[in-house]
Motif scaffolding. Structure first.
Motif, short mmCIF file in Angstrom:
data_model
loop_
_atom_site.label_atom_id
_atom_site.label_comp_id
_atom_site.label_asym_id
_atom_site.label_seq_id
_atom_site.Cartn_x
_atom_site.Cartn_y
_atom_site.Cartn_z
N ILE A 2 44.81 33.27 36.93
CA ILE A 2 44.33 33.04 38.12
C ILE A 2 44.32 34.59 38.62
O ILE A 2 43.34 34.67 39.61
CB ILE A 2 45.43 32.26 38.97
N LYS A 3 44.94 35.32 38.29
CA LYS A 3 44.78 36.93 38.66
C LYS A 3 43.53 37.29 38.05
O LYS A 3 42.85 38.02 39.20
CB LYS A 3 45.89 37.91 37.84
N ILE A 6 40.69 35.48 40.57
CA ILE A 6 41.01 36.27 41.76
C ILE A 6 40.03 37.52 41.64
O ILE A 6 39.21 37.90 42.57
CB ILE A 6 42.29 36.44 42.37
N ALA A 7 40.44 38.57 40.62
CA ALA A 7 39.49 39.93 40.48
C ALA A 7 38.11 39.50 40.33
O ALA A 7 37.20 40.11 41.03
CB ALA A 7 40.24 40.31 39.32
N ALA A 8 37.49 38.47 39.73
CA ALA A 8 36.10 38.07 39.42
C ALA A 8 35.53 37.70 40.85
O ALA A 8 34.72 38.13 41.11
CB ALA A 8 35.96 37.00 38.41
N VAL A 33 41.64 30.82 47.21
CA VAL A 33 42.99 30.85 47.29
C VAL A 33 43.72 30.84 48.55
O VAL A 33 43.10 31.35 49.44
CB VAL A 33 43.41 31.84 46.33
N SER A 34 45.06 30.65 48.51
CA SER A 34 45.84 30.57 49.97
C SER A 34 46.25 32.30 50.10
O SER A 34 45.90 32.95 49.07
CB SER A 34 46.97 30.07 49.85
N LEU A 35 46.14 32.61 51.09
CA LEU A 35 46.57 34.05 51.40
C LEU A 35 47.94 34.56 50.87
O LEU A 35 47.73 35.53 50.25
CB LEU A 35 46.78 34.29 52.95
N HIS A 41 49.18 38.36 44.00
CA HIS A 41 48.70 39.20 43.11
C HIS A 41 48.17 40.54 43.55
O HIS A 41 47.98 41.65 42.70
CB HIS A 41 47.50 38.33 42.34
N TYR A 42 47.65 40.57 44.63
CA TYR A 42 47.02 41.96 45.24
C TYR A 42 47.62 42.07 46.63
O TYR A 42 47.03 41.82 47.56
CB TYR A 42 45.59 41.78 45.17
N PRO A 43 48.51 42.99 46.65
CA PRO A 43 49.45 42.98 47.97
C PRO A 43 48.73 43.88 49.08
O PRO A 43 49.20 43.74 50.23
CB PRO A 43 50.81 43.60 47.66
N SER A 44 47.65 44.32 48.97
CA SER A 44 46.88 45.24 49.81
C SER A 44 45.40 45.02 49.48
O SER A 44 44.80 44.90 48.58
CB SER A 44 47.34 46.50 49.84
#
Length: 171
Positions: A2-3, A6-8, A33-35, A41-44
């Motif tokens: 999933i990470k 998301i990056a893609a 995805v949800s917030l 996965h990416y906090p900022s």
């Protein structure tokens, strides 16, 4: 998995919308995805940008050597042909890394990610040409194409290819 997905999706979103414009809510929607999942996965937003840049870096290097001759002048010519295709298909507004750096010039994490990408490309060009002593010159030609592409397109590529032939035949 999933990470990476998301990056893609982040890469696609930043490529399409730039770095200043998309809100985290828009990025969440682009990633489907949800917030909570996005922030897990990416906090900022900066970490989202770095993830997108790192994903693009791997995709770019893989793309450049797709069906390439092993190494040497034919490999470099192939890489620059692929650079032209990349610019046309994936980066008509110029280099995404440089655009990220322009949008966040003071961010150390983004700055280091861009520097790592550029140094890797420089080293890659030296290795692929079998001329590590010419890595900087080849890198400058590569950067010239990606910087000039939005303005003069194929003309930048053809000029760089002529320069490569001259550079590698003189040495």
């Amino acid at each position: 998995m999933i990470k990476e997905s998301i990056a893609a999706s982040l890469e696609t979103a930043f490529s399409e919308f730039g770095f200043a414009e998309p809100s985290v809510a828009k990025l969440k929607s682009a990633c489907d995805v949800s917030l909570r999942t996005l922030y897990k996965h990416y906090p900022s937003k900066e970490e989202m940008i770095v993830a997108a840049l790192q994903h693009r870096h791997q995709r770019y290097l893989t793309f450049l050597v797709e069906n390439a001759p092993n190494a040497g002048i034919d490999s470099i010519q192939h890489i620059f042909n692929m650079l032209g295709k990349w610019m046309l298909d994936y980066a008509p507004n110029g280099c995404m890394s440089i655009n990220a750096l322009a949008a966040f010039p003071e961010n150390k994490l983004i700055n280091e990610t861009v520097k790592t990408h550029k140094k890797d490309v420089q080293r890659f060009l030296g290795e692929q040409s079998l001329r590590c002593d010419l890595a900087t010159q080849l890198f400058l030609l590569h950067e010239g194409v990606s910087s000039a592409w939005p303005i003069i397109g194929d003309q930048a590529l053809h000029s760089a290819q002529r320069s490569i032939l001259n550079l590698l035949s003189e040495s």
